[in-house]
Design an enzyme around this catalytic site. Sequence first.
Site, short mmCIF file in Angstrom:
data_model
loop_
_atom_site.label_atom_id
_atom_site.label_comp_id
_atom_site.label_asym_id
_atom_site.label_seq_id
_atom_site.Cartn_x
_atom_site.Cartn_y
_atom_site.Cartn_z
N THR A 133 -26.48 -43.78 -15.41
CA THR A 133 -26.08 -44.00 -16.95
C THR A 133 -25.57 -42.81 -17.46
N ASP B 258 -29.80 -50.32 -10.27
CA ASP B 258 -30.33 -50.39 -11.60
C ASP B 258 -31.89 -50.90 -11.07
N LEU C 159 -38.93 -41.33 -11.56
CA LEU C 159 -38.58 -40.59 -12.66
C LEU C 159 -37.38 -41.66 -13.51
N GLU D 3 -34.83 -44.41 -19.58
CA GLU D 3 -33.86 -43.89 -20.65
C GLU D 3 -34.98 -42.95 -21.25
N THR E 42 -44.76 -39.04 -19.90
CA THR E 42 -44.67 -37.96 -20.68
C THR E 42 -45.91 -38.05 -21.75
N ASP E 43 -46.20 -36.69 -22.35
CA ASP E 43 -47.14 -36.47 -23.01
C ASP E 43 -46.92 -37.45 -24.34
N GLU E 44 -45.77 -38.01 -24.85
CA GLU E 44 -45.50 -38.49 -25.90
C GLU E 44 -46.25 -39.63 -25.97
N TYR F 37 -39.25 -45.03 -27.58
CA TYR F 37 -39.16 -44.41 -26.35
C TYR F 37 -40.80 -44.26 -25.81
N LYS G 15 -42.54 -45.84 -22.57
CA LYS G 15 -43.30 -45.02 -21.60
C LYS G 15 -44.84 -45.40 -21.41
N ASN H 126 -42.59 -31.02 -22.91
CA ASN H 126 -41.07 -30.89 -22.98
C ASN H 126 -40.64 -30.11 -21.86
N VAL I 92 -31.29 -28.60 -37.48
CA VAL I 92 -32.86 -28.53 -37.31
C VAL I 92 -33.42 -29.84 -38.28
N TYR I 93 -34.09 -30.79 -37.40
CA TYR I 93 -34.67 -31.99 -38.13
C TYR I 93 -35.91 -31.42 -39.29
P1 NAD Z 1 -32.63 -38.06 -17.63
O1 NAD Z 1 -32.58 -38.89 -19.04
O2 NAD Z 1 -32.16 -36.80 -17.88
O3 NAD Z 1 -32.52 -39.06 -16.52
C1 NAD Z 1 -32.78 -40.21 -16.42
C2 NAD Z 1 -32.22 -40.54 -15.06
O4 NAD Z 1 -32.48 -42.01 -14.83
C3 NAD Z 1 -30.53 -40.62 -15.27
O5 NAD Z 1 -30.10 -40.11 -13.89
C4 NAD Z 1 -30.19 -42.16 -15.32
O6 NAD Z 1 -29.08 -42.44 -14.72
C5 NAD Z 1 -31.28 -42.84 -14.54
N1 NAD Z 1 -31.61 -44.14 -14.93
C6 NAD Z 1 -31.70 -44.57 -16.15
N2 NAD Z 1 -31.98 -45.87 -16.00
C7 NAD Z 1 -32.10 -46.28 -15.03
C8 NAD Z 1 -32.04 -47.54 -14.24
N3 NAD Z 1 -32.30 -48.78 -15.11
N4 NAD Z 1 -32.02 -47.85 -13.09
C9 NAD Z 1 -31.90 -46.48 -12.29
N5 NAD Z 1 -31.79 -45.46 -12.82
C10 NAD Z 1 -31.57 -45.24 -14.17
O7 NAD Z 1 -34.25 -37.90 -17.68
P2 NAD Z 1 -35.19 -36.88 -17.53
O8 NAD Z 1 -35.40 -35.76 -18.69
O9 NAD Z 1 -34.75 -36.21 -16.31
O10 NAD Z 1 -36.57 -37.53 -17.42
C11 NAD Z 1 -37.01 -37.87 -16.20
C12 NAD Z 1 -38.39 -38.75 -16.48
O11 NAD Z 1 -39.22 -37.75 -16.87
C13 NAD Z 1 -38.25 -39.72 -17.30
O12 NAD Z 1 -39.23 -40.76 -16.91
C14 NAD Z 1 -39.13 -38.97 -18.56
O13 NAD Z 1 -39.62 -40.14 -19.19
C15 NAD Z 1 -40.14 -38.15 -17.95
N6 NAD Z 1 -40.36 -36.98 -18.85
C16 NAD Z 1 -39.35 -36.27 -19.23
C17 NAD Z 1 -39.50 -35.11 -20.07
C18 NAD Z 1 -38.30 -34.11 -20.79
O14 NAD Z 1 -38.70 -33.17 -21.32
N7 NAD Z 1 -37.17 -34.72 -20.21
C19 NAD Z 1 -40.72 -34.55 -20.15
C20 NAD Z 1 -41.79 -35.26 -19.68
C21 NAD Z 1 -41.46 -36.51 -18.77
O1 DAU Z 2 -42.61 -34.22 -24.85
C1 DAU Z 2 -41.88 -34.84 -23.51
C2 DAU Z 2 -40.66 -35.49 -24.17
O2 DAU Z 2 -39.99 -34.27 -24.77
C3 DAU Z 2 -39.90 -36.02 -23.28
O3 DAU Z 2 -40.79 -37.39 -22.79
C4 DAU Z 2 -38.63 -36.52 -23.76
O4 DAU Z 2 -37.93 -37.64 -22.50
C5 DAU Z 2 -37.81 -35.63 -23.99
O5 DAU Z 2 -36.31 -36.07 -24.58
C6 DAU Z 2 -38.56 -34.77 -24.88
O6 DAU Z 2 -38.57 -35.55 -26.24
P1 DAU Z 2 -38.52 -34.53 -27.71
O7 DAU Z 2 -37.83 -35.43 -28.82
O8 DAU Z 2 -39.68 -33.84 -28.09
O9 DAU Z 2 -37.00 -33.52 -27.24
P2 DAU Z 2 -35.80 -33.37 -28.23
O10 DAU Z 2 -35.04 -32.18 -27.26
O11 DAU Z 2 -34.86 -34.38 -28.63
O12 DAU Z 2 -36.27 -32.72 -29.42
C7 DAU Z 2 -37.30 -31.61 -29.35
C8 DAU Z 2 -37.70 -31.20 -30.83
O13 DAU Z 2 -36.63 -30.75 -31.33
C9 DAU Z 2 -38.04 -32.60 -31.55
O14 DAU Z 2 -39.15 -32.12 -32.63
C10 DAU Z 2 -36.86 -32.92 -32.53
C11 DAU Z 2 -36.01 -31.63 -32.52
N1 DAU Z 2 -34.75 -31.65 -32.91
C12 DAU Z 2 -34.13 -32.27 -31.60
C13 DAU Z 2 -32.71 -32.50 -31.94
C14 DAU Z 2 -31.87 -33.14 -30.73
C15 DAU Z 2 -34.14 -31.06 -33.97
O15 DAU Z 2 -34.79 -30.46 -34.85
N2 DAU Z 2 -32.88 -31.05 -33.88
C16 DAU Z 2 -32.02 -31.89 -32.97
O16 DAU Z 2 -30.70 -31.72 -33.10
#
Ligand code: NAD
Ligand code: DAU
Length: 362
Positions: free
Chosen positions: A35, A58, A80, A83, A133-135, A159, A163, A188, A215-216
């Site tokens: 994606t 997919d 992993l 979305e 995720t912790d979310e 989201y 999850k 995160n 900053v949100y």
């Molecule tokens: P990411 O969005 O960077 O990557 C997701 C990957 O999954 C991409 O390569 C995408 O192409 C692939 N993908 C999406 N839909 C698909 C489908 N239908 N079939 C096959 N592939 C598909 O995500 P990330 O940040 O690397 O997160 C990876 C995992 O870890 C997720 O499950 C997320 O919920 C979890 N997680 C992320 C965080 C974080 O901070 N990023 C923290 C805790 C847990």
């Molecule tokens: O806690 C784990 C999660 O962390 C993962 O499961 C998610 O996949 C990952 O995207 C992340 O989620 P968050 O929503 O916490 O991450 P994000 O980077 O989008 O935002 C971090 C914090 O910053 C959140 O409180 C929202 C805020 N934010 C984010 C953006 C993009 C802003 O203030 N401004 C911004 O422009």
Amino acid sequence: MKILVTGGAGFIGSAVIRYLINETEHSVVNVDKLTYAGNLASLGQSAESPRYAFERLDIADADGLNATFERHRPDAVMHLAAESHVDRSIHGPADFIHTNLVGTGVLLEAARRYFEALPAARRAAFRFHHVSTDEVYGDLDGPEGLFTEETPYAPSSPYSASKAGSDHLVRAWHRTYGLPVLVTNCSNNYGPFHFPEKLIPLIILNARAGRPLPVYGDGGQVRDWLYVEDHARALVRVLEAGEVGETYNIGGHNEHRNLEVVERICALLEELAPTHPEGVARYADLITYVTDRPGHDRRYAIDAEKIERELGWRPQESFDSGLRKTVAWYLNNDDWIAGVTSGAYREWTERQYGAPPGSGTP
Ligand code: NAD
Ligand code: DAU
């Protein structure tokens, strides 16, 4: 082991594959739909290893998955693919339901079908590791308290709800069908190859370009940050040594308010990139308060005591060292950034592999 990694072209999946190829003897089959968030360039040299294979798929495609299991006959799955961006889930939840819920369900069924036909010794060793995720725990009210593995689920966003649902499916496949699962819930992540829709890379790139740093709300939300390579090590440790049916929370003991994170990035940029964009006196002058995220969780914080005690894992990076490395990486990897921001890598993957299969995800 031969490990089928879903989502291996994403931020965390690519870190897991780089770690598996560079630091272990395991083989990898990367199953990814590619994606907008999937980028094979994030794999670097590890994609050239003879222990690496790629299947563009997919995870909601049952036939494709069944054929992939038969072709590669893996010893384990690390799931992993997802979305992953909360804001996108608010604008359009359908892809999140498709991949995180339907996709996980289809993957579980393909894994079960394959697992049940394995010879006994291979069946005993098989593992399905679901990365979550912790979310799923919702948020913490006030500065006290931590998420443990027993914290009740209370997801807030499309989201996190998707999850949470996927976690329930995985546990049901363990209890009902005996699939040998492991579940991890992590805080995160941040680090290199992070898609610049997420806070830390967005702030770095916007600051360099002289754009506003959004900053949100009041910026007082707290996140618990973990360097992505520490997460990758933790995941492999759980896969190799975790107890079947167990959940492990993974976190970095690095709680920071969003505004503080943005200010720290600005301070690092003052040091590492002292030439400002035109018209900008200080990077911090670009900080701009914008409308809050609907349903915005206030505070996340992980109790990682179980994985530390039972599996001996600990993060190696402090937030100071990890953030410095991250900012430096984004200052020194213009090619990767240009590819992501211009969409060139998407054009390349479409030319190389054809248009993305599935549900219309761009
Ligand atoms: P990411 O969005 O960077 O990557 C997701 C990957 O999954 C991409 O390569 C995408 O192409 C692939 N993908 C999406 N839909 C698909 C489908 N239908 N079939 C096959 N592939 C598909 O995500 P990330 O940040 O690397 O997160 C990876 C995992 O870890 C997720 O499950 C997320 O919920 C979890 N997680 C992320 C965080 C974080 O901070 N990023 C923290 C805790 C847990
Ligand atoms: O806690 C784990 C999660 O962390 C993962 O499961 C998610 O996949 C990952 O995207 C992340 O989620 P968050 O929503 O916490 O991450 P994000 O980077 O989008 O935002 C971090 C914090 O910053 C959140 O409180 C929202 C805020 N934010 C984010 C953006 C993009 C802003 O203030 N401004 C911004 O422009």
